[in-house]
Design a protein around this motif. Structure first.
Motif, PDB file in Angstrom:
ATOM      1  N   ARG A  50       0.840  -1.212   0.000  1.00 54.77           N
ATOM      2  CA  ARG A  50       0.000   0.000   0.000  1.00 54.77           C
ATOM      3  C   ARG A  50       0.869   1.254   0.000  1.00 54.77           C
ATOM      4  O   ARG A  50       0.599   2.209  -0.720  1.00 54.77           O
ATOM      5  CB  ARG A  50      -0.934   0.002   1.198  1.00 54.77           C
ATOM      6  CG  ARG A  50      -1.869   1.205   1.244  1.00 54.77           C
ATOM      7  CD  ARG A  50      -2.799   1.156   2.426  1.00 54.77           C
ATOM      8  NE  ARG A  50      -3.622  -0.033   2.479  1.00 54.77           N
ATOM      9  CZ  ARG A  50      -4.779  -0.165   1.841  1.00 54.77           C
ATOM     10  NH1 ARG A  50      -5.239   0.811   1.102  1.00 54.77           N
ATOM     11  NH2 ARG A  50      -5.467  -1.276   1.942  1.00 54.77           N
ATOM     12  N   MET A  53       2.336   1.619  -3.439  1.00 54.56           N
ATOM     13  CA  MET A  53       1.322   2.099  -4.378  1.00 54.56           C
ATOM     14  C   MET A  53       1.105   3.607  -4.212  1.00 54.56           C
ATOM     15  O   MET A  53       1.039   4.346  -5.195  1.00 54.56           O
ATOM     16  CB  MET A  53       0.015   1.344  -4.129  1.00 54.56           C
ATOM     17  CG  MET A  53      -1.114   1.732  -5.043  1.00 54.56           C
ATOM     18  SD  MET A  53      -2.669   0.999  -4.530  1.00 54.56           S
ATOM     19  CE  MET A  53      -3.009   1.935  -3.069  1.00 54.56           C
ATOM     20  N   ARG A  73      -3.027  -1.800  -8.408  1.00 58.36           N
ATOM     21  CA  ARG A  73      -3.786  -2.145  -7.208  1.00 58.36           C
ATOM     22  C   ARG A  73      -2.836  -2.832  -6.225  1.00 58.36           C
ATOM     23  O   ARG A  73      -1.735  -3.244  -6.578  1.00 58.36           O
ATOM     24  CB  ARG A  73      -4.941  -3.077  -7.570  1.00 58.36           C
ATOM     25  CG  ARG A  73      -5.966  -2.424  -8.472  1.00 58.36           C
ATOM     26  CD  ARG A  73      -7.173  -3.326  -8.650  1.00 58.36           C
ATOM     27  NE  ARG A  73      -6.827  -4.718  -8.876  1.00 58.36           N
ATOM     28  CZ  ARG A  73      -6.738  -5.305 -10.063  1.00 58.36           C
ATOM     29  NH1 ARG A  73      -6.959  -4.605 -11.143  1.00 58.36           N
ATOM     30  NH2 ARG A  73      -6.423  -6.578 -10.173  1.00 58.36           N
ATOM     31  N   ILE A  74      -3.279  -2.983  -5.002  1.00 60.32           N
ATOM     32  CA  ILE A  74      -2.417  -3.529  -3.959  1.00 60.32           C
ATOM     33  C   ILE A  74      -1.989  -4.961  -4.274  1.00 60.32           C
ATOM     34  O   ILE A  74      -0.814  -5.311  -4.121  1.00 60.32           O
ATOM     35  CB  ILE A  74      -3.118  -3.463  -2.589  1.00 60.32           C
ATOM     36  CG1 ILE A  74      -3.318  -2.004  -2.202  1.00 60.32           C
ATOM     37  CG2 ILE A  74      -2.303  -4.172  -1.524  1.00 60.32           C
ATOM     38  CD1 ILE A  74      -4.157  -1.807  -0.982  1.00 60.32           C
ATOM     39  N   ASN A  78       1.825  -6.345  -4.818  1.00 67.53           N
ATOM     40  CA  ASN A  78       2.431  -7.467  -4.101  1.00 67.53           C
ATOM     41  C   ASN A  78       3.121  -8.426  -5.062  1.00 67.53           C
ATOM     42  O   ASN A  78       4.260  -8.831  -4.840  1.00 67.53           O
ATOM     43  CB  ASN A  78       1.370  -8.235  -3.301  1.00 67.53           C
ATOM     44  CG  ASN A  78       1.148  -7.660  -1.933  1.00 67.53           C
ATOM     45  OD1 ASN A  78       2.084  -7.375  -1.213  1.00 67.53           O
ATOM     46  ND2 ASN A  78      -0.103  -7.491  -1.575  1.00 67.53           N
TER      47      ASN A  78
END
Length: 107
Positions: A50, A53, A73-74, A78
């Motif tokens: 997060r 991002m 997106r998270i 990842n």
């Protein structure tokens, strides 16, 4: 580094022993990694996907200087941080979020 964090460098195998299907870093993902390098986020300290991002979103585009609209997106972040191979990752004891830190050879 936090004492309660167990870092791993093997992103090619899950805890169940099955291999992850991580492909190559795409051009768009490389742009995100470059933006992460240009950001103010300290990669030598533990950070979450997060935070990465949000750091990418804060870096303006190089040519126009406008706000970046295409941000991962998270979950994609990842996967990207695992498959690029530049980061060690693990979980803090009792937590669910992955923590990442830049490998020593990339400092």
């Amino acid at each position: 580094m936090n004492m309660g964090v167990k870092m791993t460098t093997d992103a090619r195998h899950s805890s169940s022993g099955r291999g992850y299907r991580l492909g190559r870093v795409t051009q768009r993902e490389q742009i995100w990694l470059d933006a992460l390098d240009d950001s103010d986020l300290d990669l030598s300290e533990c950070f979450t996907a997060r935070e990465a991002m949000q750091a990418i979103a804060s870096v303006p585009l190089r040519k126009s200087g406008r706000v970046r609209k295409n941000v991962p997106r998270i979950m994609h972040m990842n996967v990207l941080l695992k498959k690029c191979g530049r980061f060690d990752w693990g979980k803090e004891y009792g937590k669910t979020a992955n923590l990442y830190i830049l490998k020593g050879e990339y400092l």
